[in-house]
Design a protein around this motif. Structure first.
Motif, mmCIF file in Angstrom:
data_model
loop_
_atom_site.group_PDB
_atom_site.id
_atom_site.type_symbol
_atom_site.label_atom_id
_atom_site.label_comp_id
_atom_site.label_asym_id
_atom_site.label_seq_id
_atom_site.Cartn_x
_atom_site.Cartn_y
_atom_site.Cartn_z
ATOM 1 N N GLY A 310 0.752 -1.278 -0.018
ATOM 2 C CA GLY A 310 -0.013 -0.030 0.171
ATOM 3 C C GLY A 310 0.877 1.182 -0.009
ATOM 4 N N HIS A 311 2.175 1.031 -0.327
ATOM 5 C CA HIS A 311 3.054 2.415 -0.215
ATOM 6 C C HIS A 311 2.655 3.303 -1.369
ATOM 7 C CE1 HIS A 311 5.212 0.363 -3.357
ATOM 8 N NE2 HIS A 311 5.956 1.501 -3.396
ATOM 9 N N ASP A 316 -2.736 6.687 -7.705
ATOM 10 C CA ASP A 316 -1.160 7.164 -8.263
ATOM 11 C C ASP A 316 -0.792 6.319 -9.552
ATOM 12 O OD1 ASP A 316 1.582 7.056 -8.596
ATOM 13 O OD2 ASP A 316 1.632 8.152 -6.514
ATOM 14 N N GLU A 317 -0.468 6.960 -10.578
ATOM 15 C CA GLU A 317 -0.343 6.120 -11.834
ATOM 16 C C GLU A 317 0.815 5.205 -11.698
ATOM 17 O OE1 GLU A 317 2.614 9.428 -13.746
ATOM 18 O OE2 GLU A 317 0.683 9.114 -14.603
ATOM 19 N N ARG A 318 1.487 5.474 -10.640
ATOM 20 C CA ARG A 318 2.623 4.284 -10.675
ATOM 21 C C ARG A 318 2.264 3.110 -9.869
ATOM 22 N NH1 ARG A 318 6.628 7.231 -6.720
ATOM 23 N NH2 ARG A 318 4.283 7.747 -5.795
ATOM 24 N N SER A 319 0.946 2.913 -9.443
ATOM 25 C CA SER A 319 0.493 1.773 -8.675
ATOM 26 C C SER A 319 0.295 0.649 -9.729
ATOM 27 C CB SER A 319 -0.968 1.946 -8.156
ATOM 28 O OG SER A 319 -1.444 1.010 -7.464
ATOM 29 N N LEU A 336 0.554 -4.331 3.096
ATOM 30 C CA LEU A 336 1.725 -3.715 4.017
ATOM 31 C C LEU A 336 2.113 -2.337 3.559
ATOM 32 C CD1 LEU A 336 3.810 -7.293 3.592
ATOM 33 C CD2 LEU A 336 2.329 -6.502 5.311
ATOM 34 N N MET A 337 2.648 -1.604 4.527
ATOM 35 C CA MET A 337 3.180 -0.253 4.054
ATOM 36 C C MET A 337 2.052 0.497 3.665
ATOM 37 S SD MET A 337 6.851 -1.286 1.863
ATOM 38 C CE MET A 337 6.113 -2.320 0.920
ATOM 39 N N ILE A 342 -3.999 4.411 3.727
ATOM 40 C CA ILE A 342 -5.368 3.348 4.069
ATOM 41 C C ILE A 342 -6.433 4.088 3.609
ATOM 42 C CG2 ILE A 342 -5.395 3.985 6.156
ATOM 43 C CD1 ILE A 342 -6.247 0.747 4.739
ATOM 44 N N GLY A 343 -6.670 5.664 3.776
ATOM 45 C CA GLY A 343 -8.092 6.203 3.406
ATOM 46 C C GLY A 343 -8.359 6.176 1.842
#
Length: 413
Positions: A310-311, A316-319, A336-337, A342-343
């Motif tokens: 979840g970092h 986010d386009e990098r996800s 994790l992370m 989380i929101g």
């Protein structure tokens, strides 16, 4: 005979006939070592435990399903007599004596010509303990000595230096979720033998206090130039110290290949021609929920679990995570992370069909003295993180398994 101690020796049984009489618990305990030694094992017994029967079914031993008969030991090099028939044991022991076959008896050690030592193994070494006083044999005492020696070798508290030149290289060791007792025994032994330890902030820090003062400890979390260059600096440090002929341990939290950049380090070492040993670690994705009383799977509740990072937020386009598909799964989701995102994660999961009432547990600093668990729902988790001041590192569990534990707290409304 009882006045003299046993003479210790290692038998090389590869391809040699070993006869085992009796298929009960004694045979079940002794057979694996005989199989591992490469012995040609013949089991003679009318019955056998399910585990022994499985060895026969797998072709690891030959089982003749009948009682002992004269002549069974004629071609044996070694015999284990462990039947429940005293007369058969005595007769078989006498046959072994006539044929000069070394013979262990489970029912009467004093009448045996050989004793089985208490044995254990640690990284290519077999520890075998025998009582030297034949009159005062104490199997529990010898087993306790065996256990103490093997445990010391495995966890590094008993260090036996290698006197031959060691091959320079790096051991990439997963340290587990934080509790120093949850590192693997191999990882702990390699750590005890290291000349240089390069650790990150998620590694089990308490283990560093056990290292010799001569060990150089490098805190990888404090290397300069930012995250990307920090990884390059870690790679360079691993290569530099290994090329000096040092035994290097890269100590990482959890498992090296679960969001640990372990493969990047393996690749860098391979390009530099440095040998690398990978020692897996216990991942926090399953161990931390378990320590908090949450099973990631449970019969009738969850038949699968998915672990994601979840970092990077879902928008986010990098996800690289397919959040819409995750929202449709009925199993457990472990993040994790993900404390800072989380929101957004909760919003995305709800928007794609996940129930706002889905239970959520956040376990901060799992398996350590600072462990705490905070429960919420998917709808309230973002606010709960703020009001409860949940900080990384924390493992987030979403799913009905959160409510399975016997002491699961009620989620905050």
């Amino acid at each position: 005979m009882a006045e003299h101690p046993a003479y210790p020796v290692g038998l090389r049984l590869t391809g040699r006939r070993v006869v085992v009489l009796g298929g009960g618990q004694v045979a079940q305990r002794r057979l694996p070592a005989l199989i591992a030694a490469g012995a040609d094992v013949l089991l003679v017994s009318p019955e056998a435990t399910p585990s022994v029967e499985a060895m026969a079914d797998a072709g690891e031993i030959t089982w003749q399903q009948r009682p002992y008969a004269q002549g069974d030991l004629a071609d044996a090099w070694y015999a284990l007599i462990a039947t429940g028939d005293a007369e058969a044991n005595t007769a078989a022991s006498a046959e072994a004596e006539r044929h000069r076959v070394w013979c262990v008896r489970s029912d009467d050690a004093d009448r045996a010509t050989a004793w089985t030592p208490a044995t254990g193994h640690s990284e290519g070494v077999t520890v075998a303990v025998l009582t030297t006083d034949a009159k005062g044999r104490d199997p529990r005492h010898t087993a306790a000595i065996r256990d103490a020696v093997v445990e010391g070798l495995r966890d590094g508290t008993l260090v036996a230096p290698h006197h031959r030149t060691r091959t320079p290289g790096v051991a990439l060791v997963g340290g587990g979720p934080g509790d120093p007792d949850l590192i693997t025994v191999r990882g702990r032994r390699l750590l005890a033998e290291a000349d240089v330890v390069i650790t990150d902030h998620l590694g089990p820090r308490d283990l560093l206090a056990e290292l010799s003062p001569s060990v150089e400890v490098i805190d990888a979390a404090k290397l300069p130039f930012g995250r990307f260059m920090a990884q390059e600096a870690i790679n360079d440090a691993l290569i530099e110290h290994a090329r000096k002929g040092k035994s290097v341990v890269r100590l990482k939290g959890g498992d090296p290949f679960v969001y640990g950049r372990g493969m990047e380090e393996v690749q860098a070492l391979a390009e530099a021609g440095i040998p690398c040993t990978v020692v897996p670690g216990i991942s926090s994705s399953i161990s931390v929920p378990g320590a908090a009383g949450i099973p990631v799977t449970h019969r009738g509740v969850a038949h699968e679990f998915t672990v994601v990072s979840g970092h990077i937020a879902p928008d986010d386009e990098r996800s690289l995570v397919d959040w819409p598909s995750l929202a449709k799964l009925t199993g457990t989701l472990v993040i994790l992370m993900g404390v800072s995102t989380i929101g957004k994660v909760a919003e995305t999961l709800i928007a794609h069909g996940k129930s706002p009432d889905a239970p959520v547990a956040l376990i901060q600093e799992g398996t350590t003295a600072g462990q705490r668990r905070v429960d919420a729902t998917l709808a309230t988790v973002a606010e709960t993180v703020r009001t409860e001041d949940v900080k990384p590192p924390a493992v987030i569990v979403i799913g009905e398994v959160v409510k399975v534990g016997p002491t699961a707290p009620a989620p905050r409304k």
